[in-house]
Every structure is written in C-alpha cells, then in structure tokens.
Scaffold this active site. Structure first.
Site, PDB file in Angstrom:
ATOM      1  N   THR A   9       0.815  -1.222   0.000  1.00  0.00           N
ATOM      2  CA  THR A   9       0.000   0.000   0.000  1.00  0.00           C
ATOM      3  C   THR A   9       0.848   1.272   0.000  1.00  0.00           C
ATOM      4  OG1 THR A   9      -0.048  -0.191   2.404  1.00  0.00           O
ATOM      5  CG2 THR A   9      -1.968  -1.049   1.204  1.00  0.00           C
ATOM      6  N   GLY A  10       2.171   1.148   0.138  1.00  0.00           N
ATOM      7  CA  GLY A  10       3.038   2.325   0.235  1.00  0.00           C
ATOM      8  C   GLY A  10       3.433   2.872  -1.126  1.00  0.00           C
ATOM      9  N   CYS A 124      18.014   4.905  -3.059  1.00  0.00           N
ATOM     10  CA  CYS A 124      17.516   5.497  -4.311  1.00  0.00           C
ATOM     11  C   CYS A 124      18.469   6.547  -4.897  1.00  0.00           C
ATOM     12  CB  CYS A 124      16.127   6.086  -4.082  1.00  0.00           C
ATOM     13  SG  CYS A 124      15.983   7.065  -2.586  1.00  0.00           S
ATOM     14  N   GLY A 155      10.253  10.420  -1.482  1.00  0.00           N
ATOM     15  CA  GLY A 155      11.330   9.595  -0.926  1.00  0.00           C
ATOM     16  C   GLY A 155      11.063   9.252   0.529  1.00  0.00           C
ATOM     17  N   ARG A 226      16.262  17.601   1.273  1.00  0.00           N
ATOM     18  CA  ARG A 226      14.863  17.352   0.887  1.00  0.00           C
ATOM     19  C   ARG A 226      14.291  18.638   0.281  1.00  0.00           C
ATOM     20  NH1 ARG A 226      13.146  12.527   0.450  1.00  0.00           N
ATOM     21  NH2 ARG A 226      13.505  11.938   2.604  1.00  0.00           N
ATOM     22  N   HIS A 233      14.438  12.354  -7.769  1.00  0.00           N
ATOM     23  CA  HIS A 233      15.565  12.999  -7.089  1.00  0.00           C
ATOM     24  C   HIS A 233      16.520  13.587  -8.133  1.00  0.00           C
ATOM     25  CE1 HIS A 233      14.072  11.302  -3.510  1.00  0.00           C
ATOM     26  NE2 HIS A 233      14.960  10.361  -3.261  1.00  0.00           N
TER      27      HIS A 233
HETATM   28  N1  LIG Z   1       9.915   6.164  -1.238  1.00  0.00           N
HETATM   29  C1  LIG Z   1      11.043   6.000  -1.912  1.00  0.00           C
HETATM   30  O1  LIG Z   1      11.357   6.752  -2.843  1.00  0.00           O
HETATM   31  C2  LIG Z   1      11.980   4.874  -1.560  1.00  0.00           C
HETATM   32  C3  LIG Z   1      13.042   4.635  -2.415  1.00  0.00           C
HETATM   33  C4  LIG Z   1      13.927   3.592  -2.131  1.00  0.00           C
HETATM   34  C5  LIG Z   1      13.720   2.819  -1.005  1.00  0.00           C
HETATM   35  N2  LIG Z   1      12.660   3.083  -0.189  1.00  0.00           N
HETATM   36  C6  LIG Z   1      12.468   2.197   0.962  1.00  0.00           C
HETATM   37  O2  LIG Z   1      11.338   1.370   0.671  1.00  0.00           O
HETATM   38  C7  LIG Z   1      10.634   1.062   1.864  1.00  0.00           C
HETATM   39  C8  LIG Z   1       9.176   1.516   1.705  1.00  0.00           C
HETATM   40  O3  LIG Z   1       9.160   2.911   1.542  1.00  0.00           O
HETATM   41  P1  LIG Z   1       7.847   3.715   1.096  1.00  0.00           P
HETATM   42  O4  LIG Z   1       8.342   5.039   0.712  1.00  0.00           O
HETATM   43  O5  LIG Z   1       7.033   2.938   0.126  1.00  0.00           O
HETATM   44  O6  LIG Z   1       7.060   3.823   2.497  1.00  0.00           O
HETATM   45  P2  LIG Z   1       5.499   4.074   2.773  1.00  0.00           P
HETATM   46  O7  LIG Z   1       4.861   4.781   1.655  1.00  0.00           O
HETATM   47  O8  LIG Z   1       5.438   4.680   4.115  1.00  0.00           O
HETATM   48  O9  LIG Z   1       4.912   2.585   2.842  1.00  0.00           O
HETATM   49  C9  LIG Z   1       5.201   1.713   3.918  1.00  0.00           C
HETATM   50  C10 LIG Z   1       4.542   0.369   3.695  1.00  0.00           C
HETATM   51  O10 LIG Z   1       4.894  -0.474   4.801  1.00  0.00           O
HETATM   52  C11 LIG Z   1       3.686  -1.091   5.254  1.00  0.00           C
HETATM   53  N3  LIG Z   1       3.751  -1.466   6.663  1.00  0.00           N
HETATM   54  C12 LIG Z   1       3.872  -0.665   7.750  1.00  0.00           C
HETATM   55  N4  LIG Z   1       3.804  -1.393   8.891  1.00  0.00           N
HETATM   56  C13 LIG Z   1       3.631  -2.689   8.505  1.00  0.00           C
HETATM   57  C14 LIG Z   1       3.468  -3.917   9.205  1.00  0.00           C
HETATM   58  N5  LIG Z   1       3.491  -3.969  10.540  1.00  0.00           N
HETATM   59  N6  LIG Z   1       3.302  -5.047   8.473  1.00  0.00           N
HETATM   60  C15 LIG Z   1       3.272  -5.021   7.140  1.00  0.00           C
HETATM   61  N7  LIG Z   1       3.405  -3.887   6.404  1.00  0.00           N
HETATM   62  C16 LIG Z   1       3.580  -2.732   7.087  1.00  0.00           C
HETATM   63  C17 LIG Z   1       2.623  -0.043   5.024  1.00  0.00           C
HETATM   64  O11 LIG Z   1       1.361  -0.655   5.087  1.00  0.00           O
HETATM   65  P3  LIG Z   1       0.062   0.121   5.708  1.00  0.00           P
HETATM   66  O12 LIG Z   1      -0.438   0.965   4.587  1.00  0.00           O
HETATM   67  O13 LIG Z   1      -0.846  -0.993   6.046  1.00  0.00           O
HETATM   68  O14 LIG Z   1       0.546   0.911   6.884  1.00  0.00           O
HETATM   69  C18 LIG Z   1       3.020   0.424   3.634  1.00  0.00           C
HETATM   70  O15 LIG Z   1       2.533  -0.466   2.670  1.00  0.00           O
HETATM   71  C19 LIG Z   1      11.394   1.755   2.997  1.00  0.00           C
HETATM   72  O16 LIG Z   1      12.330   0.860   3.575  1.00  0.00           O
HETATM   73  C20 LIG Z   1      12.130   2.885   2.278  1.00  0.00           C
HETATM   74  O17 LIG Z   1      13.291   3.303   2.946  1.00  0.00           O
HETATM   75  C21 LIG Z   1      11.794   4.082  -0.445  1.00  0.00           C
END
Ligand SMILES: NC(=O)c1ccc[n+]([C@@H]2O[C@H](COP(=O)([O-])OP(=O)(O)OC[C@H]3O[C@@H](n4cnc5c(N)ncnc54)[C@H](OP(=O)(O)O)[C@@H]3O)[C@@H](O)[C@H]2O)c1
Length: 328
Positions: A9-10, A124, A155, A226, A233
C-alpha cells in the site's frame, strides 16, 4: 509464479505492482501490508485485495519484493527465506551484509548469483547517481565524488507526499514525515546525524557505492537535501578521476550509456528536471562540464535526475527479479 509485495500500500509497493503489471503481466501478485490495510482494494490494471502480512504469508510464494521500513522488514524477511522464497528488499537493513548482494542491474548483475535468499536494492539516490556516472567510471575510474542531492518528498513515502500536498493548501499544517515545513522550504537533513555531522542518507552513497562498484577506496562527500518536489531525485555531482577525462568522449559515452538519457543542451534550456523524469525508468544526465576548480583537469561535473520510486526502488527491484528469472 507467485510474487508477494510486502508493503503493497506504500509509495514503493504500489509502484512495484504497477511495474510487475508492465513487465511480468502473467505473474500472480499477492499484496501484503499491515492489519490497518487488510481488505483494502488496490486498483491498477488489475485489482488486488490487500492481505495482512503474517508468518504464513509466504507459504505459497516464490519471490517477495520488500517495501517496508527496516524494523518491519526485520520481522518478515527471515520468515520469507525460511519458507523458501527469494526476497528482493528495498529497506537498508541488509544492504551492507556480506552475504547479501546489492545490485543495480545495469552495473553489477553478476552479483545476483551470490545470493543466499536475500538481495538488496540500493538506496535510491545511490542508484540514480551510479547509473548516471557508471560509463564514465568504467572509462576513467572515479576516485572521489562530491554530491549534493535535491530529493523529492515521495522519498519519505506516502506521508511525505501528504505533507507537501497539505502545506501547499495550508502552510500552517505541521509536517509528519519531516522535522520542518517542506512547502516553500527545503531541509538539509535526511535521516539522523552521526558524530562527524553526516546524515545516514549521506553515508549510504559512499558505503553502497563501494560495494556495488567493488571499489573499496571510493571516496564520497555528500550533502542530502529534501526539496518540495513530488517525485524524482536530482543530484549535482563532481567526479574526480584517476585518469584524465576527455569532455567530448564523456558526452559520447553518456549518449550510449545503459539506462541513461543524455539531455544536455543548456543554451536551449535542455537539462534534467524532476518533471521531465517523473514516472520514467531512465536516469537523465546533463550540464556536463569540466571542473574549472581542478587545476589538474581530472574532474567533471554533471547534473542528473531520476524517478526514485521507479528506478530508485520499484523498477530496479523488478529488473533484479527479471535477471533472476532469466538465469533459472
Ligand atoms: N519512497 C522512496 O522513494 C523509496 C526509495 C527507495 C527505497 N525506499 C524504501 O522502501 C521502503 C518503503 O518505503 P515507502 O516510501 O514505500 O514507504 P510508505 O509509503 O510509508 O509505505 C510503507 C509500507 O509499509 C507497510 N507497513 C507498515 N507497517 C507494517 C506492518 N506492521 N506489516 C506489514 N506492512 C507494514 C505499510 O502498510 P500500511 O499501509 O498498512 O501501513 C506500507 O505499505 C522503505 O524501507 C524505504 O526506505 C523508499
């Protein structure tokens, strides 16, 4: 083939499902997230009913694409490996572990073969920088990189996007994902600071760059900022090479570099921007020039931009999966 997306969902998880629909349309995809999201329907080309991630989620799964924060990944990744699945993870948890390959398919695809159940997707900003400069490194050997980043709010996940959207409408709404307001602002902090004054994000480019390039002596001085853009980015990079580079040859190398679009005609206002590169898998490079502050003429400067949710996370992960499948 059954693929689970953990954190579906993220920001990254949703993009992973879209990338799977684009690149591996026959795969069966299971969308996993927290109990909060169980039963929620995600709709892209197909519909997915989100399931709660539990210890049994991986019993019938071949691959897991991870898109959760480190503490959550630490809970589920060992269970997935134990259940026999291969994990390709986006958190930073395993990136520097010796038995976990850290892979950018355009750069070190052969490292995939050394995995023991977990493969890590690099940071990233690191992916975008290394894809941008890899062809130049192969030709003249980078010894030192000085980098300033301009990192989009996405990000920081979906909450980062919400903060900017809220504050554009009403600047008095406080940030949840950031330590300061982000609309009409910028913040020179991504992650916590260490004793030498560097943030965790700033350390990643050197540590991960060394591992991906197998280049123990790589030196990186990075300032991560940021900025109030939604996605993609950007990075200003000065490269100091062991061998003396040639500007004209560098242009030709970048025109042919894998994963790169060379967008460089400043007099016509052509250079990479976040809007130009959003929702794309290629890294754009421009503003290439000699470093006029280097009397030895061993340095080049450039500006790059890439969609960090796609190439910096979801696309890179699915590309790793494609390589794994090709080698089966
Ligand atoms: N955003 C970027 O550009 C980016 C780039 C490279 C790497 N990353 C890395 O990728 C990862 C995800 O980042 P994001 O930006 O997508 O974060 P995000 O939008 O905050 O999404 C977080 C996800 O984790 C899930 N989650 C939280 N608690 C959980 C639990 N107890 N059990 C199962 N799922 C759970 C959330 O589900 P719910 O909706 O149910 O809370 C959501 O699907 C992180 O480690 C981040 O550092 C991000």
């Amino acid at each position: 083939m059954k693929i689970a997306v953990a954190g579906a969902t993220g920001a990254v998880g949703q993009q992973m499902i879209m990338c799977l629909e684009e690149r591996l349309p026959d795969a069966e995809v299971k969308a996993l997230a927290s109990l909060r999201s169980a039963g929620k329907v995600l709709e892209f080309k197909k519909k997915y009913v989100v399931e709660e991630l539990t210890e049994h989620s991986f019993d019938d799964v071949d691959y897991v694409l991870g898109a959760t924060e480190n503490p959550i990944t630490a809970q589920w990744a060992p269970l997935a490996v134990k259940a026999g699945a291969v994990v390709i993870d986006n958190s930073s948890l395993y990136r520097l572990d010796e038995d976990v390959p850290l892979v950018i398919p355009e750069i070190n695809p052969e490292d995939i073969r050394t995995h023991h159940g977990i493969i890590s997707n690099p940071n990233c900003a690191t992916i975008i920088a290394l894809v941008a400069v890899n062809a130049l490194h192969r030709r003249w050997h980078v010894e030192r990189m000085i980098v300033s980043t301009y990192q989009a709010v996405s990000g920081a996940g979906l909450q980062g996007i919400r903060d900017l959207e809220n504050q554009i409408k009403d600047p008095s709404i406080p940030s949840v994902a950031f330590p300061h307001p982000i609309a009409y602002n910028l913040i020179p902090q991504i992650g916590g600071f260490d004793a030498e004054g560097y943030s965790s994000e700033e350390r990643k480019m050197q540590n991960e760059g060394r591992k991906i390039w197998h280049h123990e002596k790589l030196l990186v001085n990075c300032t991560c900022v940021r900025v109030p853009t939604m996605r993609s980015h950007c990075e200003s990079i000065t490269l100091q090479f062991r061998d003396r580079p040639d500007l004209e040859e560098a242009r030709e190398l970048l025109k042919k570099a894998e994963g790169v679009v060379y967008a460089d005609a400043p007099s016509e206002h052509l250079y990479p921007t976040p809007l130009m590169t959003s929702d794309q898998d290629l890294v754009y490079v421009g503003r290439l020039r000699e470093d006029i502050s280097d009397p030895l003429k061993h340095s080049l400067v450039l500006f790059c931009s890439g969609d960090q949710i796609r190439k910096g996370a979801a696309t890179n992960t699915v590309q790793i999966l494609e390589r794994l499948l090709a080698e089966k």
